[in-house]
Each structure stands twice: as C-alpha cells, then as structure tokens.
Design a protein around this motif. Structure first.
Motif, PDB file in Angstrom:
ATOM      1  N   GLN A 153       4.473  -5.056  -7.904  1.00 21.25           N
ATOM      2  CA  GLN A 153       3.407  -4.156  -8.351  1.00 21.25           C
ATOM      3  C   GLN A 153       2.271  -5.027  -8.882  1.00 21.25           C
ATOM      4  O   GLN A 153       2.504  -6.020  -9.578  1.00 21.25           O
ATOM      5  N   THR A 171       0.837  -1.203   0.000  1.00 23.18           N
ATOM      6  CA  THR A 171       0.000   0.000   0.000  1.00 23.18           C
ATOM      7  C   THR A 171       0.871   1.252   0.000  1.00 23.18           C
ATOM      8  O   THR A 171       0.587   2.221  -0.720  1.00 23.18           O
ATOM      9  N   ARG A 214      -3.206  -4.841  -6.756  1.00 29.30           N
ATOM     10  CA  ARG A 214      -2.302  -3.761  -6.348  1.00 29.30           C
ATOM     11  C   ARG A 214      -0.996  -4.382  -5.848  1.00 29.30           C
ATOM     12  O   ARG A 214      -0.885  -5.608  -5.711  1.00 29.30           O
ATOM     13  N   THR A 215      -0.025  -3.549  -5.525  1.00 27.77           N
ATOM     14  CA  THR A 215       1.251  -4.057  -5.047  1.00 27.77           C
ATOM     15  C   THR A 215       1.048  -4.863  -3.765  1.00 27.77           C
ATOM     16  O   THR A 215       0.420  -4.399  -2.814  1.00 27.77           O
ATOM     17  N   THR A 260      -1.861  -1.806 -10.717  1.00 30.73           N
ATOM     18  CA  THR A 260      -0.841  -0.767 -10.544  1.00 30.73           C
ATOM     19  C   THR A 260      -0.111  -0.535 -11.866  1.00 30.73           C
ATOM     20  O   THR A 260       0.057   0.609 -12.312  1.00 30.73           O
ATOM     21  N   TYR A 294       3.878   1.492  -1.132  1.00 28.39           N
ATOM     22  CA  TYR A 294       4.572   1.619  -2.417  1.00 28.39           C
ATOM     23  C   TYR A 294       3.663   2.267  -3.460  1.00 28.39           C
ATOM     24  O   TYR A 294       4.065   3.181  -4.172  1.00 28.39           O
ATOM     25  N   ASP A 295       2.418   1.775  -3.521  1.00 29.53           N
ATOM     26  CA  ASP A 295       1.461   2.353  -4.470  1.00 29.53           C
ATOM     27  C   ASP A 295       1.217   3.826  -4.165  1.00 29.53           C
ATOM     28  O   ASP A 295       1.099   4.652  -5.078  1.00 29.53           O
TER      29      ASP A 295
END
Ligand code: F6R
Length: 271
Positions: free
Chosen positions: A188, A120, A157-158, A192, A122-123
């Motif tokens: 990822q 989360t 998502r990542t 993403t 990272y995104d």
C-alpha cells in the motif's frame, strides 16, 4: 514542533498491554459497525492485538462475521502458498486465528505476471469496500510503514517497491537465509495508508526507538516514511518504554494519557 500538533502517543508497559488496548479500540469499532474494514499489518509487532481479538471472539462473543480486512503488503515473486508469504501469514494470524470469513480478507497480489495492475486493483478494492476504518501499522528500522522504504513518495499508491537491504536482513528471520528474502514487494502506498480513517502504529523494543522518534517528532520527510503519520488527523502511536526511549516529549505523552487529556468530545471510543 508545537505540542498540539503531535500524535496521540500511548506508552505502555509491554506488547501484551498494547494488544489489550488496541484490541479494545478495534472491538468498539466492530460493535458500532459490524462491517468494519480493518487494515492489517504482518510482522512480529501486531501479534498481541490479533491474539487479544481472537480471545474476545471466543470468550466474549465478539461478532466478526462481517468484518473485512486488507493487508498492507506482500512479497513479489514468492508463491502465495509458501509459509513465509504474507498471504500465508495473514491467513494464519488474522483470518484463521480471529475467525474472519476468508472471502472478506485481501492481500496484495505479488505474482510477477500481475504486478503492473495489481496495485491499482487493490486500491480500487479498498475504495469499493468503503475505505479502511482503522489501519494497523508497524514500523521498520528504516522508518518504513507498509514496505514504503526511505524515498517513497508521500502521495504514493499501492505499487511495487524494492526492499531496503536492512529490511531484508531484519525479515530474514522468517526465511532460511537473507538471500531467500525477495528483493521486491507490493505495498500500500503512503497516500493509500493516509486515506484510512484512523491509524494505529505499534512499536516495541529498543531497536525501534530511533524510527519511532523520527516518525513522531522528526521532520516530515520521505527519508522517514513513517513521518507521514504526522499528516493524518487521527493517529495513535502505542509503544513500550524501550521504543519510547528516544521520544523528546515522552513525559508530555504520559501526562496526556494518565490524565485522560486525549479524550476529546470526538473521541468517544477511546478506551
Ligand atoms: C508488515 C509491514 C512492515 C512491518 C515492519 C515491522 O506488513 O508492513 O511495515 O510492520 O517491518 O516489522 P516487525 O513487526 O516484524 O518488527
């Protein structure tokens, strides 16, 4: 499949030609926007792109001081200081070789303690950077992009994933043995990846031919995560003749490229 729904596919003689072509496209982005955000892949495939970008920085004074980069993935539970970690690979092959500011380069955190929140965060970091302008992708023999193995949600998502046995075998060339390849990764997500403004997928060699054909021309399916590129409005696939050998529409792609038919009015940066 209708031909006008196909991705831009460019068949090049070899990885060196691909490196020159893709580096030109990236360099044009950087000249237009010095704070370009790149999505960078590891593995063997993007090597010529990074080497060619480094050459342009050194010999043609391409200014990359404000360029930012986000890596696709990292192994889970592997010390980031180890040479096989993607932190180390990205530092050697991208940050140091091209000459990016280390503060501008991020790799997902694969430490076990942080694994539940790292994706989360990272995104959120990608969003805070304004999103990725151009995402480089390789493709695995399983059809994975990033480390999204078959069965991955196309909206993912990542997050943490389990590596497919075939991927561990393929990546064992970077480790002492296949047992040393971690079982898990943080990657990822496909959702993403699809948020990048432009995707460039590279593949070389006959062992990639089946996955390339399935990704480009096969049905959209989580069985072939690479097929998610078909959902993206701006994707370029750069392959050598070997990796192109299973493509049903190879002659059509050659016709489009040789006759510059990919150069639509909104493709001013096309090399
Ligand atoms: C690497 C990655 C993977 C590789 C793929 C192909 O960051 O996300 O999807 O691109 O496994 O690997 P190579 O290039 O070594 O054949």
């Amino acid at each position: 499949m209708k031909k006008d729904t196909l991705a831009e596919v460019i068949i090049v003689p070899d990885a060196a030609a691909a490196g020159a072509l893709v580096a030109s496209r990236i360099a044009a982005l950087i000249v237009a926007n010095p704070a370009t955000v790149l999505g960078v892949a590891t593995g063997s495939t993007p090597g010529t792109v990074y080497a060619e970008l480094a050459r342009r920085v050194q010999r043609e004074s391409l200014d990359v001081s404000r360029v930012r980069a986000f890596a696709l993935d990292e192994y889970v539970g592997l010390d980031a200081a180890k040479p096989e970690s993607y932190h180390s690979v990205i530092r050697r092959e991208v940050t140091e070789q091209i000459g990016l500011d280390p503060a501008n380069v991020r790799v997902p955190d694969g430490s076990i303690e942080r694994i539940m929140t790292a994706g989360t965060e990272y995104d959120a970091g990608i969003v805070a950077a304004g999103g990725i302008d151009l995402q480089l992708l390789g493709i695995g023999r399983t059809g994975h992009i990033g480390f999204n193995e078959p069965g991955s949600s196309l909206a993912s998502r990542t997050r943490i994933k389990t590596l497919a046995p075939l991927t561990r075998i393929d990546n064992s060339r970077f480790f002492a043995s296949v047992e040393d390849v971690p079982l898990h990764c943080i990657t990822q997500g496909i959702g993403t990846i699809l948020e990048a403004r432009q995707l460039v997928l590279l593949a070389f060699g006959p062992e990639k031919a089946e996955a390339v054909a399935a990704a480009v021309e096969g049905p959209l399916t989580s069985r072939v995560p690479g097929s998610a590129i078909q959902l993206h409005p701006r994707v370029t696939v750069v392959v050598d003749e070997f990796a192109a050998s299973w493509l049903e529409y190879a002659d059509y792609y050659r016709h489009c490229w040789q006759n510059k038919l990919y150069r639509c009015p909104d493709r001013r940066d096309a090399p």
